[in-house]
Design a protein around this motif. Structure first.
Motif, PDB file in Angstrom:
ATOM      1  N   TRP A 169      11.296  -0.803  11.689  1.00  0.00           N
ATOM      2  CA  TRP A 169      10.461  -2.009  11.645  1.00  0.00           C
ATOM      3  C   TRP A 169      11.313  -3.213  11.997  1.00  0.00           C
ATOM      4  CZ3 TRP A 169      10.778  -6.559   8.824  1.00  0.00           C
ATOM      5  CH2 TRP A 169       9.646  -7.396   8.853  1.00  0.00           C
ATOM      6  N   ALA A 170      10.716  -4.183  12.653  1.00  0.00           N
ATOM      7  CA  ALA A 170      11.363  -5.464  12.920  1.00  0.00           C
ATOM      8  C   ALA A 170      10.294  -6.543  12.902  1.00  0.00           C
ATOM      9  CB  ALA A 170      12.072  -5.451  14.273  1.00  0.00           C
ATOM     10  N   ARG A 171      10.602  -7.690  12.343  1.00  0.00           N
ATOM     11  CA  ARG A 171       9.621  -8.767  12.320  1.00  0.00           C
ATOM     12  C   ARG A 171       9.474  -9.339  13.730  1.00  0.00           C
ATOM     13  NH1 ARG A 171      11.539 -13.922  12.734  1.00  0.00           N
ATOM     14  NH2 ARG A 171      13.716 -14.327  12.170  1.00  0.00           N
ATOM     15  N   SER A 172       8.381 -10.014  13.945  1.00  0.00           N
ATOM     16  CA  SER A 172       8.106 -10.616  15.239  1.00  0.00           C
ATOM     17  C   SER A 172       9.212 -11.595  15.618  1.00  0.00           C
ATOM     18  CB  SER A 172       6.758 -11.344  15.194  1.00  0.00           C
ATOM     19  OG  SER A 172       6.493 -11.987  16.407  1.00  0.00           O
ATOM     20  N   ASP A 173       9.657 -11.515  16.868  1.00  0.00           N
ATOM     21  CA  ASP A 173      10.686 -12.407  17.425  1.00  0.00           C
ATOM     22  C   ASP A 173      12.066 -12.197  16.808  1.00  0.00           C
ATOM     23  OD1 ASP A 173       8.760 -13.653  19.050  1.00  0.00           O
ATOM     24  OD2 ASP A 173       8.221 -15.053  17.443  1.00  0.00           O
ATOM     25  N   ALA A 174      12.281 -11.094  16.115  1.00  0.00           N
ATOM     26  CA  ALA A 174      13.607 -10.814  15.555  1.00  0.00           C
ATOM     27  C   ALA A 174      14.568 -10.437  16.678  1.00  0.00           C
ATOM     28  CB  ALA A 174      13.519  -9.668  14.552  1.00  0.00           C
ATOM     29  N   PRO A 175      15.864 -10.764  16.551  1.00  0.00           N
ATOM     30  CA  PRO A 175      16.835 -10.357  17.583  1.00  0.00           C
ATOM     31  C   PRO A 175      16.927  -8.836  17.658  1.00  0.00           C
ATOM     32  CG  PRO A 175      17.950 -11.194  15.625  1.00  0.00           C
ATOM     33  CD  PRO A 175      16.497 -11.500  15.444  1.00  0.00           C
TER      34      PRO A 175
ATOM     35  N   ALA B  72      13.396   1.115  -2.967  1.00  0.00           N
ATOM     36  CA  ALA B  72      14.074   2.401  -3.103  1.00  0.00           C
ATOM     37  C   ALA B  72      13.281   3.361  -3.974  1.00  0.00           C
ATOM     38  CB  ALA B  72      15.474   2.196  -3.680  1.00  0.00           C
ATOM     39  N   PHE B  73      12.684   2.850  -5.046  1.00  0.00           N
ATOM     40  CA  PHE B  73      11.928   3.708  -5.958  1.00  0.00           C
ATOM     41  C   PHE B  73      10.555   4.041  -5.387  1.00  0.00           C
ATOM     42  CE2 PHE B  73       9.017   4.331  -9.574  1.00  0.00           C
ATOM     43  CZ  PHE B  73       9.648   5.409 -10.185  1.00  0.00           C
ATOM     44  N   ARG B  74       9.916   3.090  -4.757  1.00  0.00           N
ATOM     45  CA  ARG B  74       8.564   3.293  -4.239  1.00  0.00           C
ATOM     46  C   ARG B  74       8.530   4.290  -3.084  1.00  0.00           C
ATOM     47  NH1 ARG B  74       6.671  -2.701  -2.987  1.00  0.00           N
ATOM     48  NH2 ARG B  74       4.740  -1.649  -2.348  1.00  0.00           N
ATOM     49  N   THR B  75       9.630   4.423  -2.362  1.00  0.00           N
ATOM     50  CA  THR B  75       9.623   5.272  -1.174  1.00  0.00           C
ATOM     51  C   THR B  75      10.411   6.560  -1.330  1.00  0.00           C
ATOM     52  OG1 THR B  75      11.545   4.086  -0.271  1.00  0.00           O
ATOM     53  CG2 THR B  75       9.359   3.272   0.346  1.00  0.00           C
ATOM     54  N   VAL B  76      11.016   6.806  -2.492  1.00  0.00           N
ATOM     55  CA  VAL B  76      11.879   7.974  -2.654  1.00  0.00           C
ATOM     56  C   VAL B  76      11.119   9.267  -2.354  1.00  0.00           C
ATOM     57  CG1 VAL B  76      11.408   8.195  -5.138  1.00  0.00           C
ATOM     58  CG2 VAL B  76      13.538   9.101  -4.203  1.00  0.00           C
ATOM     59  N   GLY B  77      11.775  10.148  -1.619  1.00  0.00           N
ATOM     60  CA  GLY B  77      11.191  11.438  -1.256  1.00  0.00           C
ATOM     61  C   GLY B  77      10.287  11.381  -0.043  1.00  0.00           C
ATOM     62  N   LYS B  78      10.062  10.169   0.507  1.00  0.00           N
ATOM     63  CA  LYS B  78       9.138   9.997   1.629  1.00  0.00           C
ATOM     64  C   LYS B  78       9.905   9.730   2.926  1.00  0.00           C
ATOM     65  CE  LYS B  78       5.671   7.990  -1.471  1.00  0.00           C
ATOM     66  NZ  LYS B  78       4.851   6.788  -1.783  1.00  0.00           N
ATOM     67  N   PRO B  79       9.222   9.839   4.069  1.00  0.00           N
ATOM     68  CA  PRO B  79       9.873   9.522   5.346  1.00  0.00           C
ATOM     69  C   PRO B  79      10.007   8.026   5.540  1.00  0.00           C
ATOM     70  CG  PRO B  79       7.586  10.103   5.711  1.00  0.00           C
ATOM     71  CD  PRO B  79       7.855  10.365   4.258  1.00  0.00           C
ATOM     72  N   ALA B  80      10.739   7.626   6.567  1.00  0.00           N
ATOM     73  CA  ALA B  80      10.985   6.202   6.825  1.00  0.00           C
ATOM     74  C   ALA B  80       9.708   5.443   7.138  1.00  0.00           C
ATOM     75  CB  ALA B  80      11.976   6.048   7.976  1.00  0.00           C
ATOM     76  N   THR B  81       8.666   6.147   7.576  1.00  0.00           N
ATOM     77  CA  THR B  81       7.402   5.461   7.854  1.00  0.00           C
ATOM     78  C   THR B  81       6.814   4.818   6.613  1.00  0.00           C
ATOM     79  OG1 THR B  81       6.289   7.614   7.620  1.00  0.00           O
ATOM     80  CG2 THR B  81       6.780   6.870   9.861  1.00  0.00           C
ATOM     81  N   SER B  82       7.176   5.297   5.430  1.00  0.00           N
ATOM     82  CA  SER B  82       6.681   4.680   4.196  1.00  0.00           C
ATOM     83  C   SER B  82       7.276   3.282   4.027  1.00  0.00           C
ATOM     84  CB  SER B  82       7.013   5.554   2.981  1.00  0.00           C
ATOM     85  OG  SER B  82       8.408   5.687   2.812  1.00  0.00           O
ATOM     86  N   VAL B  83       8.540   3.111   4.422  1.00  0.00           N
ATOM     87  CA  VAL B  83       9.157   1.783   4.406  1.00  0.00           C
ATOM     88  C   VAL B  83       8.445   0.890   5.417  1.00  0.00           C
ATOM     89  CG1 VAL B  83      11.264   0.479   4.874  1.00  0.00           C
ATOM     90  CG2 VAL B  83      11.395   2.667   3.671  1.00  0.00           C
ATOM     91  N   GLN B  84       8.190   1.461   6.575  1.00  0.00           N
ATOM     92  CA  GLN B  84       7.497   0.714   7.623  1.00  0.00           C
ATOM     93  C   GLN B  84       6.144   0.198   7.143  1.00  0.00           C
ATOM     94  OE1 GLN B  84       5.481   2.843  10.987  1.00  0.00           O
ATOM     95  NE2 GLN B  84       7.190   1.986  12.169  1.00  0.00           N
ATOM     96  N   GLY B  85       5.392   1.054   6.447  1.00  0.00           N
ATOM     97  CA  GLY B  85       4.076   0.655   5.964  1.00  0.00           C
ATOM     98  C   GLY B  85       4.145  -0.482   4.975  1.00  0.00           C
ATOM     99  N   ILE B  86       5.114  -0.431   4.048  1.00  0.00           N
ATOM    100  CA  ILE B  86       5.259  -1.495   3.049  1.00  0.00           C
ATOM    101  C   ILE B  86       5.628  -2.816   3.722  1.00  0.00           C
ATOM    102  CG2 ILE B  86       6.667  -2.297   1.122  1.00  0.00           C
ATOM    103  CD1 ILE B  86       6.824   0.616   0.184  1.00  0.00           C
ATOM    104  N   LEU B  87       6.551  -2.774   4.678  1.00  0.00           N
ATOM    105  CA  LEU B  87       6.990  -3.999   5.339  1.00  0.00           C
ATOM    106  C   LEU B  87       5.885  -4.602   6.205  1.00  0.00           C
ATOM    107  CD1 LEU B  87      10.625  -2.965   6.319  1.00  0.00           C
ATOM    108  CD2 LEU B  87       9.921  -4.482   4.477  1.00  0.00           C
ATOM    109  N   ARG B  88       5.117  -3.750   6.868  1.00  0.00           N
ATOM    110  CA  ARG B  88       4.040  -4.260   7.712  1.00  0.00           C
ATOM    111  C   ARG B  88       2.952  -4.952   6.894  1.00  0.00           C
ATOM    112  NH1 ARG B  88       2.905   0.541  12.221  1.00  0.00           N
ATOM    113  NH2 ARG B  88       4.571  -0.080  13.665  1.00  0.00           N
TER     114      ARG B  88
END
Length: 278
Positions: A33-39, A136-152
């Motif tokens: 994931w990257a925010r809009s206009d991030a380097p 770290a706790f909310r996504t443990v055991g899950k794939p990286a897409t779970s981090v992506q979903g939270i950030l989006r």
């Protein structure tokens, strides 16, 4: 993020000493994931990581109690930011998540290879009732897409959004200033002033420096120097081993530039030696 493709030991001083840091090369496997206009994140990133304490010819690993050391052969999900000097750095120790076999929490943590269940248990012990659960706790055991979903789905802090043009450390200071924290960087640094005739053991000084690094916001170059100097003080406590002089000088410059407070050489003073038996 593929764990370090190379490790480089670097002595901090030319004389004999008991602390070695590492320069770690990380290879980017996937942009989660990257925010809009991030380097744009480069394909490889080099960072300074925890190293070793040398004592009696043996090496003892040093590391933060709540983070991964970044070891060869392991994968990680890492939150990176680019700072004003152009350097990329993780956003604090909690911005590094173990990610072996495509599962968050599985892999290297605190220098040991562990399971996602063990990682979950570690974070369960740190949960504070009423506070938002950490990523770290909310996504443990899950794939990286779970981090992506939270950030989006996250709503940017309104103050941070107004200062997206600033580098992460400067933007954090704007947000922290708006919330009027009880402790500020300069209020914590005040007792280090030479005019205060302050006296600190190595451990006491290391504790103050660690607090300053936390208040400095995201782990940019200056915050990293504060942490590294603190670690070298802790590693050499009770010995005649020299401190990390490069990190010490960078810490002096950061405090004096930020607060206008003269802290001298920023070396510990053993109170027991100074005020003990005559």
């Amino acid at each position: 993020m593929r764990g370090p493709s190379g490790l480089y030991r670097k002595r901090q001083q030319r004389t004999q000493e008991d602390y070695l840091s590492r320069t770690v090369d990380l290879r980017v496997e996937e942009l989660v994931w990257a925010r809009s206009d991030a380097p744009a994140l480069p394909p490889t990133v080099s960072v300074t990581a925890d190293g070793w304490q040398l004592k009696d010819g043996t090496k003892k690993e040093l590391g933060s109690p709540d983070s991964s050391r970044l070891e060869v052969g392991h994968d990680y999900v890492i939150t990176f930011a680019r700072f004003s000097d152009g350097a990329w750095s993780p956003l604090g120790s909690n911005g590094v998540l173990p990610y072996d076999h495509g599962r968050i929490g599985e892999g290297e943590f605190q220098g040991e290879t562990g399971t996602a269940d063990a990682y979950r248990s570690t974070w369960e012990e740190r949960l504070v009732p009423g506070d938002e659960q950490p990523m770290a706790f909310r996504t443990v055991g899950k794939p990286a897409t779970s981090v992506q979903g939270i950030l989006r789905s996250a709503t940017p802090d309104a103050t941070a959004a107004r200062y997206f043009g600033l580098d992460p450390a400067a933007r954090y200071q704007k947000v922290a200033g708006a919330s009027e924290p009880a402790d500020t960087f300069c209020s914590v640094a005040a007792p280090l002033s030479v005019s205060e005739d302050s006296r600190h053991t190595p451990d006491e000084l290391a504790s103050v420096l660690t607090d300053l690094a936390d208040l400095a916001g995201p782990a940019g170059k200056d915050a990293s120097a504060l942490r590294q100097y603190a670690r070298s003080l802790q590693a050499g406590a009770g010995t005649s081993a020299p401190v990390d002089d490069t990190a010490r000088k960078a810490s002096v410059a950061r405090i004096e530039q930020e607060c206008g407070t003269e802290v001298g050489e920023l070396l510990p003073t053993d109170t027991e030696t100074d005020t003990g038996k005559g």
